[in-house]
Design a protein around this motif. Structure first.
Motif, mmCIF file in Angstrom:
data_model
loop_
_atom_site.group_PDB
_atom_site.id
_atom_site.type_symbol
_atom_site.label_atom_id
_atom_site.label_comp_id
_atom_site.label_asym_id
_atom_site.label_seq_id
_atom_site.Cartn_x
_atom_site.Cartn_y
_atom_site.Cartn_z
ATOM 1 N N ALA A 1 0.872 -0.747 0.571
ATOM 2 C CA ALA A 1 0.149 -0.419 -0.042
ATOM 3 C C ALA A 1 0.701 1.104 0.054
ATOM 4 C CB ALA A 1 -0.938 0.644 1.457
ATOM 5 N N ALA A 2 2.073 1.069 0.533
ATOM 6 C CA ALA A 2 2.939 2.334 1.065
ATOM 7 C C ALA A 2 2.938 2.664 -0.476
ATOM 8 C CB ALA A 2 3.904 2.182 1.932
ATOM 9 N N SER A 3 3.862 1.112 -1.157
ATOM 10 C CA SER A 3 4.549 1.694 -2.401
ATOM 11 C C SER A 3 3.116 2.424 -3.330
ATOM 12 C CB SER A 3 5.192 0.515 -2.767
ATOM 13 O OG SER A 3 6.230 -0.119 -1.852
ATOM 14 N N LEU A 4 1.915 1.637 -3.079
ATOM 15 C CA LEU A 4 1.206 2.331 -4.040
ATOM 16 C C LEU A 4 1.320 3.647 -3.889
ATOM 17 C CD1 LEU A 4 -1.040 0.992 -6.580
ATOM 18 C CD2 LEU A 4 -2.616 0.993 -4.542
ATOM 19 N N LEU A 5 0.776 4.404 -3.081
ATOM 20 C CA LEU A 5 0.809 5.730 -2.459
ATOM 21 C C LEU A 5 2.425 6.284 -3.048
ATOM 22 C CD1 LEU A 5 -0.566 5.743 0.755
ATOM 23 C CD2 LEU A 5 -2.106 5.928 -1.301
ATOM 24 N N GLY A 6 2.903 5.583 -2.609
ATOM 25 C CA GLY A 6 4.761 6.049 -3.771
ATOM 26 C C GLY A 6 4.690 6.388 -5.017
#
Length: 240
Positions: free
Chosen positions: A115-120
């Motif tokens: 999820a963090a990478s998706l936001l990144g």
């Protein structure tokens, strides 16, 4: 007389788009290996390496062939981001979960990193191409996953877990990391040359995987340390 050169340029530009899209092939083969009953992580890493090679080449090719001018109907950035998310984040994190390289009961936390990478990836300032930076930890989970297998096997899964959680937080923080292909001129040769040597050490680790020699492991960690220092030093010099 002018149509033939124009056709060749359009064909070359669309060819670059197809080349970028071809990254889905090693991505699919990596997932197929993960889903197999006897998953061999070394094969997964080799497929991800091929996807990384495609990703390293498509940007320079796109600029050489002027894809925005001669193939404007396809957004190469969208293709690139979708495949990058799969091969740099989703698939390697899925491998960590599949191989149980995290402490018992914590495997699900790979979804937080996903999820963090998706936001990144979705952040409007994810890439500062003018200055040559990524915002946040640039989701190098493919490299992290290779180290995860080593550290979880030789030492303890908690090392992998704590490192993964720290990088997950850094993914969404406003820290700046050098974009290798667009690195500032003074750093470009050591960054790209070092990346090539680092890739060779990673292949050597795969040969001994997941129990490489301590010397080889330490040598391989020298480049991530240099890359981190170079990113800090370069950014700091711009803000002083």
């Amino acid at each position: 007389m002018h149509s033939k050169p124009n056709f060749r340029r359009r064909a070359a530009a669309y060819g670059v788009h197809f080349f970028t899209a071809s990254g889905i092939i090693p991505a699919a083969l990596a997932v197929r290996e993960i889903a197999s009953p006897e998953c061999d992580p070394r094969l997964v890493f080799l497929w991800l390496l091929l996807a990384t090679l495609i990703d390293a080449l498509d940007g320079p090719l796109a600029r050489i062939c002027h894809v925005k001018r001669f193939a404007p109907n396809i957004d190469g950035r969208t293709i690139d981001d979708l495949i990058d998310y799969l091969t740099f984040a989703f698939i390697p994190l899925l491998l960590i979960w599949r191989m149980e390289w995290l402490p018992l009961g914590t495997g699900w936390t790979v979804m937080l990193a996903m999820a963090a990478s998706l936001l990144g990836f979705a952040h409007v300032h994810a890439k500062d191409e003018e200055r040559g930076y990524f915002r946040g930890f640039p989701s190098y989970w493919n490299a992290f996953a290779l180290y995860a297998g080593v550290f979880s096997t030789l030492y303890h899964p908690w090392i992998t877990a704590i490192a993964m959680w720290c990088l997950t937080v850094l993914t969404v923080l406003p820290v700046w990391v050098i974009y290798p292909n667009l690195a500032p001129q003074r750093w470009r040769v050591p960054i790209l040359g070092g990346a090539l040597l680092w890739t060779l050490t990673m292949l050597a680790i795969l040969w001994q995987y997941p129990r490489p020699s301590t010397t080889l492991l330490l040598v391989s960690l020298a480049y991530p340390a240099f890359y981190t220092y170079a990113s800090w030093k370069c950014r700091r010099s711009e803000t002083v």
